[in-house]
Design a protein around this motif. Structure first.
Motif, mmCIF file in Angstrom:
data_model
loop_
_atom_site.group_PDB
_atom_site.id
_atom_site.type_symbol
_atom_site.label_atom_id
_atom_site.label_comp_id
_atom_site.label_asym_id
_atom_site.label_seq_id
_atom_site.Cartn_x
_atom_site.Cartn_y
_atom_site.Cartn_z
ATOM 1 N N VAL A 161 -42.134 -22.345 8.771
ATOM 2 C CA VAL A 161 -41.359 -21.600 9.773
ATOM 3 C C VAL A 161 -41.720 -20.114 9.705
ATOM 4 O O VAL A 161 -42.109 -19.493 10.711
ATOM 5 C CB VAL A 161 -39.831 -21.774 9.523
ATOM 6 N N ILE A 162 -41.616 -19.544 8.506
ATOM 7 C CA ILE A 162 -41.768 -18.086 8.382
ATOM 8 C C ILE A 162 -43.220 -17.659 8.597
ATOM 9 O O ILE A 162 -43.482 -16.672 9.287
ATOM 10 C CB ILE A 162 -41.211 -17.592 7.028
ATOM 11 N N THR A 198 -30.627 -21.942 1.337
ATOM 12 C CA THR A 198 -31.577 -21.472 2.363
ATOM 13 C C THR A 198 -32.091 -20.080 1.998
ATOM 14 O O THR A 198 -33.300 -19.803 2.087
ATOM 15 C CB THR A 198 -30.881 -21.446 3.743
ATOM 16 N N LEU A 199 -31.171 -19.214 1.568
ATOM 17 C CA LEU A 199 -31.604 -17.858 1.173
ATOM 18 C C LEU A 199 -32.561 -17.940 -0.015
ATOM 19 O O LEU A 199 -33.603 -17.264 -0.024
ATOM 20 C CB LEU A 199 -30.378 -16.995 0.839
ATOM 21 N N ALA A 200 -32.232 -18.783 -0.968
ATOM 22 C CA ALA A 200 -33.099 -18.926 -2.148
ATOM 23 C C ALA A 200 -34.491 -19.423 -1.732
ATOM 24 O O ALA A 200 -35.517 -18.923 -2.216
ATOM 25 C CB ALA A 200 -32.462 -19.880 -3.156
ATOM 26 N N ALA A 201 -34.524 -20.388 -0.803
ATOM 27 C CA ALA A 201 -35.818 -20.939 -0.362
ATOM 28 C C ALA A 201 -36.641 -19.898 0.396
ATOM 29 O O ALA A 201 -37.875 -19.970 0.436
ATOM 30 C CB ALA A 201 -35.574 -22.161 0.525
ATOM 31 N N ARG A 206 -39.632 -12.848 1.108
ATOM 32 C CA ARG A 206 -38.711 -11.727 1.281
ATOM 33 C C ARG A 206 -39.316 -10.566 2.080
ATOM 34 O O ARG A 206 -38.614 -9.879 2.841
ATOM 35 C CB ARG A 206 -38.263 -11.239 -0.112
ATOM 36 N N ASP A 207 -40.621 -10.352 1.912
ATOM 37 C CA ASP A 207 -41.254 -9.225 2.620
ATOM 38 C C ASP A 207 -41.485 -9.516 4.101
ATOM 39 O O ASP A 207 -41.897 -8.634 4.843
ATOM 40 C CB ASP A 207 -42.598 -8.870 1.952
ATOM 41 N N GLU A 235 -27.445 -7.617 -2.067
ATOM 42 C CA GLU A 235 -28.079 -7.257 -3.351
ATOM 43 C C GLU A 235 -29.606 -7.275 -3.235
ATOM 44 O O GLU A 235 -30.288 -6.526 -3.935
ATOM 45 C CB GLU A 235 -27.664 -8.258 -4.444
ATOM 46 N N ALA A 236 -30.101 -8.133 -2.357
ATOM 47 C CA ALA A 236 -31.562 -8.230 -2.172
ATOM 48 C C ALA A 236 -32.076 -7.146 -1.224
ATOM 49 O O ALA A 236 -33.258 -7.136 -0.874
ATOM 50 C CB ALA A 236 -31.927 -9.613 -1.638
ATOM 51 N N GLY A 237 -31.182 -6.267 -0.777
ATOM 52 C CA GLY A 237 -31.601 -5.150 0.078
ATOM 53 C C GLY A 237 -31.818 -5.546 1.531
ATOM 54 O O GLY A 237 -32.483 -4.825 2.283
#
Ligand code: ADE
Ligand code: ZN
Length: 386
Positions: A161-162, A198-201, A206-207, A235-237
């Protein structure tokens, strides 16, 4: 990510002599101060001129679900290519299903449409089609929502997806000069644990995305349900946004602000039912990403002529205009602007400028980019003066 296409030198040169320039840079008071002095002769911009201005002006789009840009023709092409069976016999039959009675009736069709997306190329093709369409509307910056759970639940890998969306985004930046950012949305009808997974995956990528949002069925799924996952994203900005006050009550908008600590409210039109909340949104210059055609299609308002954007602007709110799910709601961002202004004669040229300018002020980009786009916006308005 690459820099946007606006060339500040060209913007400066195209500013007509004798027209006093606006102070360059984002104006933090814009949303609060409708009486701000501007060098543009707003009252003398005629109505036909104003509609053309709305089309020509550079703008940012801050509320667009990329899966909601999937046109029926592309849905059928991808279904054929991927061997996915659709519950509609033809493009026309699918289009006929676009008669929605509320948000849920739309979401059922929208998730069926998204089921044809399987490969990285499919996500790339969908996003590329939107970027071309957005550039045609003079969108210079877009922050696209995507719903990974709609795909991972079908066994599609997060990376597919990403990477697909990111590939199209990079191509849009280099070939169209469009500035693109991605915002990952959690589906609120699913559990918070699912959102956390989902966030963890997504963290290995992240970038490639700048924020998280909250969408899908609003009623019965208050923002508080997602407190932990939003805290983790913070926390992950990551930037934080949430749909609230589309169908849900003002209390959901308050919870999005107080519990999730969002930086923008998506929709938010039901805030008017709570005058204290309206005052707070104005005081805090909290942007609302409003989607007029969506609101009419999903029966939030009975018609564009009944939309409350004039009241939101009069209350000093930082309102922006966006397309939400353009393939399903009958128009892209310029259609939203033009049809809104055609339906609401009380909206002025000054309102048009404020809505466009707000789109840059509310964007998650640095001040330098905001200043460049604001300059370009001013040039376009100044050049259209009679
Ligand atoms: N997902 C796609 N469009 C949406 C909308 N308008 N509201 C909530 N979730 C959505
Ligand atoms: Zn939306």
């Amino acid at each position: 990510m690459q820099k946007p296409r606006i060339d500040s030198r060209r913007a400066r040169e195209s500013f007509p002599a004798g027209v006093r320039r606006l102070k360059v840079g984002p104006n933090p008071d814009l949303c609060l101060d409708p009486a701000m002095t501007l060098p543009i002769d707003f009252p003398h911009i005629s109505r036909p001129h104003l509609l053309q201005l709305l089309r020509d002006a550079p703008k940012a789009e801050l509320h667009i679900h990329i899966e909601g840009s999937l046109e029926p023709e592309l849905i059928f092409e991808l279904a054929r290519r991927n061997g996915v069976a659709l519950p509609y016999a033809s493009v026309d039959a699918l289009r006929q299903a676009y008669a929605f009675t509320n948000l849920q009736s739309f979401l059922d069709v929208y998730y069926a449409g998204a089921s044809v997306l399987i490969t990285e190329d499919d996500f790339d093709a969908m996003a590329w089609a939107y970027f071309r369409r957005a550039a045609h509307d003079n969108v210079v910056h877009t922050e696209i929502f995507f719903d990974p759970q709609t795909h991972t639940a079908r066994g599609i890998d997060m990376g597919v997806v990403i990477r697909g969306l990111d590939r199209a985004a990079r191509r849009a930046e280099s070939e169209l000069g469009l500035s693109v950012r991605l915002i990952l949305c959690f589906l609120r009808h699913l559990s918070e644990d699912d959102a956390l997974a989902t966030l963890a995956a997504a963290m290995p990528y992240r970038d490639r995305f700048i924020g998280v949002g909250l969408d899908s069925s609003e009623m019965g799924h208050p923002p508080g349900k997602f407190e932990r996952v939003f805290a983790r994203a913070r926390e992950a900005g990551l930037h934080l946004v949430a749909h609230a006050g589309e169908e849900g009550p003002p209390a959901y908008i308050r919870a999005a602000l107080d519990v999730l600590k969002v930086q923008r409210i998506d929709h938010g039109v039901r805030c008017v039912e709570d005058p204290e909340l309206v005052a707070r949104l104005a005081r805090e210059r909290m942007p609302l990403t409003v989607c007029p055609l969506s609101n009419v299609k999903l029966r939030v308002f009975d018609g564009l002529d009944r939309h409350n954007i004039p009241a939101l602007l009069a209350a000093g709110l930082c309102v922006t205009v966006n397309s939400d799910d353009p393939a399903y709601f009958g128009g892209y961002v310029n259609d939203n602007f033009v049809q809104l202004f055609e339906s609401l004669p009380q909206l002025t040229a000054r309102d048009a400028y404020a809505l466009l300018r707000n789109s840059f002020d509310a964007a998650f980009v640095d001040d330098e980019d905001k200043a460049l786009w604001t300059e370009e916006l001013d040039s376009v308005f100044a050049a259209h003066e009679p």
